[in-house]
Design a protein around this motif. Structure first.
Motif, PDB file in Angstrom:
ATOM      1  N   GLU A  76       0.842  -1.204   0.000  1.00 23.90           N
ATOM      2  CA  GLU A  76       0.000   0.000   0.000  1.00 23.90           C
ATOM      3  C   GLU A  76       0.878   1.256   0.000  1.00 23.90           C
ATOM      4  OE1 GLU A  76      -3.364   1.705   2.983  1.00 23.90           O
ATOM      5  OE2 GLU A  76      -3.461  -0.419   2.483  1.00 23.90           O
ATOM      6  N   GLU A  77       1.925   1.226   0.795  1.00 22.82           N
ATOM      7  CA  GLU A  77       2.851   2.358   0.858  1.00 22.82           C
ATOM      8  C   GLU A  77       3.539   2.585  -0.490  1.00 22.82           C
ATOM      9  OE1 GLU A  77       7.000   3.381   3.145  1.00 22.82           O
ATOM     10  OE2 GLU A  77       5.469   2.287   4.282  1.00 22.82           O
ATOM     11  N   HIS A  78       4.044   1.511  -1.095  1.00 24.50           N
ATOM     12  CA  HIS A  78       4.701   1.628  -2.401  1.00 24.50           C
ATOM     13  C   HIS A  78       3.713   2.095  -3.473  1.00 24.50           C
ATOM     14  CE1 HIS A  78       8.595   0.164  -1.275  1.00 24.50           C
ATOM     15  NE2 HIS A  78       8.092  -0.969  -0.779  1.00 24.50           N
ATOM     16  N   ASN A  82       5.175   5.427  -4.751  1.00 26.47           N
ATOM     17  CA  ASN A  82       6.022   5.199  -5.932  1.00 26.47           C
ATOM     18  C   ASN A  82       5.273   5.030  -7.246  1.00 26.47           C
ATOM     19  OD1 ASN A  82       8.110   5.161  -4.059  1.00 26.47           O
ATOM     20  ND2 ASN A  82       7.997   2.949  -3.823  1.00 26.47           N
ATOM     21  N   TYR A  83       4.095   4.447  -7.212  1.00 25.54           N
ATOM     22  CA  TYR A  83       3.404   4.126  -8.461  1.00 25.54           C
ATOM     23  C   TYR A  83       2.382   5.185  -8.861  1.00 25.54           C
ATOM     24  CZ  TYR A  83       5.745  -0.282  -7.734  1.00 25.54           C
ATOM     25  OH  TYR A  83       6.704  -1.235  -7.529  1.00 25.54           O
ATOM     26  N   VAL A  84       1.335   5.363  -8.053  1.00 23.35           N
ATOM     27  CA  VAL A  84       0.301   6.336  -8.435  1.00 23.35           C
ATOM     28  C   VAL A  84       0.546   7.725  -7.867  1.00 23.35           C
ATOM     29  CG1 VAL A  84      -1.496   4.612  -8.832  1.00 23.35           C
ATOM     30  CG2 VAL A  84      -1.284   5.659  -6.584  1.00 23.35           C
ATOM     31  N   GLU A  85       1.541   7.849  -7.002  1.00 23.57           N
ATOM     32  CA  GLU A  85       1.908   9.152  -6.434  1.00 23.57           C
ATOM     33  C   GLU A  85       0.664   9.885  -5.913  1.00 23.57           C
ATOM     34  OE1 GLU A  85       5.395  10.937  -8.900  1.00 23.57           O
ATOM     35  OE2 GLU A  85       4.085   9.862 -10.312  1.00 23.57           O
ATOM     36  N   SER A  86       0.040   9.280  -4.928  1.00 22.20           N
ATOM     37  CA  SER A  86      -1.253   9.761  -4.415  1.00 22.20           C
ATOM     38  C   SER A  86      -1.250  11.198  -3.916  1.00 22.20           C
ATOM     39  CB  SER A  86      -1.733   8.845  -3.283  1.00 22.20           C
ATOM     40  OG  SER A  86      -1.945   7.549  -3.768  1.00 22.20           O
ATOM     41  N   ASP A  87      -0.133  11.668  -3.392  1.00 20.95           N
ATOM     42  CA  ASP A  87      -0.108  13.060  -2.938  1.00 20.95           C
ATOM     43  C   ASP A  87      -0.198  14.028  -4.118  1.00 20.95           C
ATOM     44  OD1 ASP A  87       0.010  12.441  -0.237  1.00 20.95           O
ATOM     45  OD2 ASP A  87       2.204  12.394  -0.203  1.00 20.95           O
TER      46      ASP A  87
END
Length: 179
Positions: A76-78, A82-87
């Motif tokens: 979930e953290e990755h 790293n992938y969808v760049e939620s911020d």
């Protein structure tokens, strides 16, 4: 007196207009990017908003990226960092139209419909076509759909270190009941 009557009339009109939309805030989106022989990469978001205009067949959906839950917290953290760049890209949206939709013809038996629209994810927008099964139940209008998304279409980079463990073709399912 005239202002009060006009205000009451306006409120009744707005209330009637608002009731023409079918809505849920508890829709479910599941995605899986697993590769055989490696750890399951699967997540679910059970707080998806979906709105349907039954008069026109227009449909829209919104999922917050940080709402996806994985079995493994590190995944979930990755996923978020790293992938969808939620911020940077906090949501995914879909806006489209259900072809030949007529709410009065819905029954308890699901019928397949084609939904065409635009999916926005990770700052990129792509036209997609989805086949959905739609039916009317006591709970409301149920929509079930399954489709796939390619990570390359949305500039989601998969590092070479894990590229053999993650599929670029992500299987997505949507399940919602609109009222």
């Amino acid at each position: 007196m005239k202002k009060t009557a006009l205000l009451c009339l306006l409120l009744v009109f707005c209330q009637q207009w608002a009731q023409t939309k079918l809505v849920t805030k508890t829709g479910k989106i599941t995605f899986e990017a697993s590769v055989p022989a490696f750890e399951e990469v699967k997540a679910k978001n059970e707080a998806v908003t979906c709105i349907l205009n039954p008069a026109t067949g227009e449909i829209a959906s919104l999922a917050l990226m940080k709402g996806f839950r994985f079995k493994v917290a590190l995944m979930e953290e990755h996923f978020n960092e790293n992938y969808v760049e939620s911020d940077k890209f906090p949501k995914a949206t879909f806006k489209g139209k259900i072809d030949n939709f007529d709410v009065s013809k819905l029954t308890a038996a699901a019928k397949e419909y084609t939904i065409k629209g635009k999916l926005e994810l990770h700052g990129k927008t792509k036209d997609i076509v989805v086949i959905a099964k739609i039916k009317k139940t006591e709970a409301g209008v149920e929509i079930d759909a399954a489709f796939s998304v390619n990570t390359d279409d949305f500039d989601i980079e998969i590092p070479s270190v894990v590229s053999k463990k993650l599929s670029k073709k992500v299987a997505v399912t949507l399940d919602c009941t609109l009222k």
